[in-house]
Design an enzyme around this catalytic site. Structure first.
Site: not given
Ligand code: ISL
Length: 544
Positions: A21, A23, A25, A29, A199, A250, A314
């Site tokens: 971070d 700034n 907050d 960022d 995604d 993904e 994440h």
């Molecule tokens: O995080 C999961 C289960 O809790 C995974 O099944 C995840 O939702 C799935 O892999 C899809 O993830 C992606 O799309 C989602 C987003 O929330 C995730 O952060 C992203 O990596 C919707 O856009």
């Protein structure tokens, strides 16, 4: 197997809101990321994957985009993004962005128009259906809800959302939608980014007619439906093929054979993929299952498609907690898992903080958690009458917030992440587990990652070597070889808390060997390979 820069690369994932971070907050960022680029460069990685930083109401931490051409205010602005791209390139690294086009935010102007009336020109940009007998149009469930259908009073219809109510799915059958997305992709590629992490890209095509499924509430019908490859081949023709970029899809719920259809060298779709067999099949470590998954994918891609290797990101909790040992053997375990991910076939991904062995976290109150997936699940379970304390306990291990706590830079307040109140609690173990401590220690996890990444630059066998599992049925030892031309590496991993004896067959045991790397300081380099004792979480790589 054709060579390519993205096959030889190591990728570092930055969840910018938890990185640094600048700034005060309390939220990380992009200026903060720029201030830490030398740290990432020092690790030796080639590519940075940046989680979404586009305009968003932030219900799903940026995965609910309301304007693809604006930058989320808490992340920065377009000038900072342009500076980030330039600063990354000046350091000889590349930057890939997150492409979130299965759905938008329900605050996106496209959706606001679409829901305003049945005859709005953008009505067909999303998926609208009449209810059946006053109920949802079918018996499916969404990732984040018991149903993927949300009723809209204005037009007396339901709209479809694979994830949260706030994330309506785009209708990819509509060519106007597809061409709008391709234009947006070109906009960012022409700004100089080097590719996309895509995604849930296998969800774009929906099951025709949205029929009820025999087994209600499973999610597998959401992906890999007829039409998906036509969309991705069109995306490749229209956009991707014009750039020398990395595209990683993904792709949850996909088999290796179907995975090859997305990433096969002659498919003209994507370069590589994240599959989720490990995360979906293994709630905690199971060596035999992991080996079977690796074997299935190695055989399924069959030298014609490229895999990606990761254990955490994440969405999935930190690997040393979920799959390793995050207490007495944390350092050895973190190094062992890294050795595995960096020597298995495919491009390795490092999630921020894994390079210093950051661990999962347990907050005692649901209010301390931010993740919409977890909070929705908590409410869903408690609504069924389950004890809330037990529900919280059950959800803690797999909560996505485990990996979203702030990056631990040093042992000062808030782990040096922010001078403000962090948007999510810092893991209290930051006092001992932090970047400064690792940079000041000669045999830290960070230094070990640096060595592994440097090895990849020197040894093609790590990237292109044939893979063979040498101990398929052992549930503690994972021993496999990588062979390229006349070079063979033997990777030995004792993924247990016990000391284990390894006996290699004569084919390897009698040969001259060189110890390439190990995660224990005191290994006897003269030790023959005939009979080796591997200590708890000990990893070794030999070249023979
Ligand atoms: O995080 C999961 C289960 O809790 C995974 O099944 C995840 O939702 C799935 O892999 C899809 O993830 C992606 O799309 C989602 C987003 O929330 C995730 O952060 C992203 O990596 C919707 O856009």
């Amino acid at each position: 197997m054709n060579k390519a820069w993205w096959k030889e690369a190591v990728v570092y994932q930055v969840y910018w809101r938890s990185f640094f971070d600048s700034n005060g907050d309390g939220v990380g960022d992009l200026d903060g990321l720029i201030m830490k680029l030398d740290y990432i460069k020092d690790l030796g990685v080639d590519v940075i994957w940046l989680n979404p930083m586009f305009q968003s109401p932030d219900k799903d931490n940026g995965y609910d985009i309301s304007d693809y051409y604006q930058v989320m205010e808490k992340a920065g602005d377009m000038k900072v993004v342009e500076r980030l791209i330039n600063e990354v390139h000046q350091r000889g690294m590349k930057l890939i962005m997150d492409l979130v086009v299965n759905h938008t935010s329900n605050q996106h102007p496209w959706f606001i128009e679409s829901k305003s009336s049945k005859d709005n020109p953008k009505r067909d940009w999303y998926i609208w259906k009449d209810g059946v007998d006053g109920k949802e149009p079918n018996n499916w469930r969404s990732y984040f809800h018991p149903t993927p259908w949300e009723y809209d009073q204005t037009t007396n219809q339901y709209y479809f959302h694979s994830f949260a109510v706030e994330q309506p799915d785009l209708n990819w059958k509509n060519p106007e939608v597809r061409h709008e997305i391709y234009q947006m992709m070109r906009f960012w590629l022409n700004k100089g980014i080097d590719g996309f992490r895509m995604d849930v890209i296998n969800l774009l095509a929906k099951l025709e007619g949205f029929p009820d499924t025999e087994t209600p509430y499973n999610l597998s019908y959401l992906g890999n439906n007829p039409g998906i490859h036509e969309y991705l081949q069109e995306m490749n023709r229209e956009v991707l093929s014009a750039y020398d970029i990395l595209t990683v899809g993904e792709i949850p719920f996909v088999t290796p054979e179907d995975g090859l259809l997305y990433v096969g060298e002659n498919r003209n779709e994507l370069n590589t993929l994240f599959h989720f067999e490990v995360a979906d099949d293994m709630k905690t470590w199971d060596m035999i299952t992991f080996k079977q998954i690796q074997k299935r994918w190695y055989e399924g891609l069959n030298g014609q498609g490229w895999n990606s290797q990761f254990l955490n990101n994440h969405d999935h909790t930190r690997q040393v907690t979920r799959y390793g040992n995050d207490h007495i053997y944390r350092v050895q375990s973190a190094k062992l898992l890294a050795t595995m991910i960096h020597t298995l076939p495919g491009t390795p991904y490092i999630y921020q903080g894994e390079e210093i062995g950051m661990t999962g976290v347990k907050f005692n109150h649901i209010e301390d958690y931010n993740d919409i997936a977890m909070k929705n699940k908590y409410l869903e379970e408690v609504a069924k009458g389950k004890d809330s304390t037990q529900v919280l306990k059950d959800l803690q291990l797999l909560s996505r917030d485990n990996s979203r706590t702030p990056m631990q830079w040093d042992n000062s307040e808030n782990a040096g992440f922010s001078v403000g109140k962090p948007w999510i609690k810092v893991n209290p173990n930051y006092v001992d587990i932090n970047v400064e401590a690792d940079l000041n220690s000669h045999d830290s996890i960070f230094k070990y990652y640096k060595k592994l990444i440097a090895l990849r630059k020197e040894h093609d066998v790590m990237v292109y070597g044939d893979y063979e599992d040498l101990l398929e049925h052992d549930d503690k030892l994972y021993v496999y070889s990588r062979t390229l031309n006349d070079i063979t590496w033997i990777i030995m991993l004792n993924h247990s808390d016990d000391e284990v004896e390894l006996r290699l067959n004569d084919m390897y045991a009698q040969k001259e060997n060189t110890l390439i790397i190990t995660n224990y300081a005191d290994v006897n380099e003269e030790e023959s390979l005939v009979q080796i004792r591997l200590r708890p979480h000990e990893a070794r790589i030999y070249q023979i």
